[in-house]
Enzyme design. Structure first.
Site: not given
Ligand SMILES: [Zn+2]
Length: 258
Positions: A82, A228
């Site tokens: 992400d 992430h």
């Protein structure tokens, strides 16, 4: 491979929650009438909590269906990364290549627009691109009204669709939050919501060992792994690399559901 038709579920009744809300409030009113405030008041508070708490639960499906795990017992996971594109993207792509793994990048529209070459590179290397809102409003995503929510989803979809040549099919909510206004734009754009089953809190914690321990605890066949890039602690590449080593050691392959 898994069955795409059942995995990719776009919301089909975006306003179903309204019917549930109305029914619950009628039931509370009825209870209050029959049994008095000693029952009615707690029921009222509980009934409101039932609509507020799911906003903050990443896997709750009251406001929109969500895929939290892949079916089956094969040793495969869906790797999701992400918050990109970022300065970390090229190194993460190299790490994925080295480990022979594929991932889906949930990109922030604004960041993708600023760095289109990174989006193209992600696709060129055979990974997926998905929608992670236009501007990633971390603190307020859960509280967005219908228009702001729609704009977050639609603007990212437009930019990513143009860069990729086809619109993304998956959406991930900021911090996993949802509210009553998310389902409508998802439905309009044919987007399915992807949650996760494993995370190491690597967006905020740069301690590789701790992050890996958390990931390891949740790993299992069909896990959806949340990672992430571009985290402020600056160790996202190291963490992704370590996560890929862990997956390989444990005999997991990566798969992208489509
Ligand atoms: Zn995010």
């Amino acid at each position: 491979m898994s069955r795409p038709t059942t995995l990719h579920r776009t919301p089909h009744r975006p306003h179903a929650w309204l019917a549930w809300l109305a029914a619950s409030q009628l039931a509370v009113a009825g209870l209050w009438w029959v049994a008095g405030w000693r029952w009615g008041l707690p029921a009222l508070l509980l009934s409101h909590a039932a609509f507020i708490v799911p906003v903050f639960l990443p896997r709750a499906t009251l406001y929109a269906p969500a895929l939290s795990r892949l079916p089956g017992d094969e040793r495969q996971v869906w790797l999701t990364i992400d918050d990109g594109p970022s300065d970390d993207t090229p190194a993460i792509l190299d790490a994925l290549d080295r480990h022979g793994m594929q991932a889906t990048f949930f990109l922030v529209g604004q960041r993708a627009q600023a760095r289109p070459e990174l989006v193209r590179e992600i696709l060129r290397r055979g990974h997926g691109v998905a929608n992670h809102t236009w501007s990633h409003p971390q603190a307020w995503f859960w509280a967005l009204g219908p228009r702001a929510m729609a704009a977050q989803v639609e603007r990212a979809q437009a930019v990513l669709g143009e860069l990729a040549g086809q619109p993304p099919r998956w959406f991930r909510a900021v911090a996993g939050h949802t509210n009553p206004f998310l389902a409508a734009p998802l439905r309009r754009l044919g987007l399915a919501r992807a949650a996760w089953s494993v995370r190491g809190y690597d967006a905020v914690d740069g301690d590789v060992v701790r992050v890996l321990q958390r990931l390891q605890r949740g790993l299992g066949p069909g896990a959806i792994v949340l990672l992430h890039e571009g985290a402020p602690h600056g160790r996202s590449v190291e963490i992704v690399e370590a996560a890929l080593c862990l997956l390989r050691e444990q005999g997991y392959a990566s798969v992208i559901p489509e």
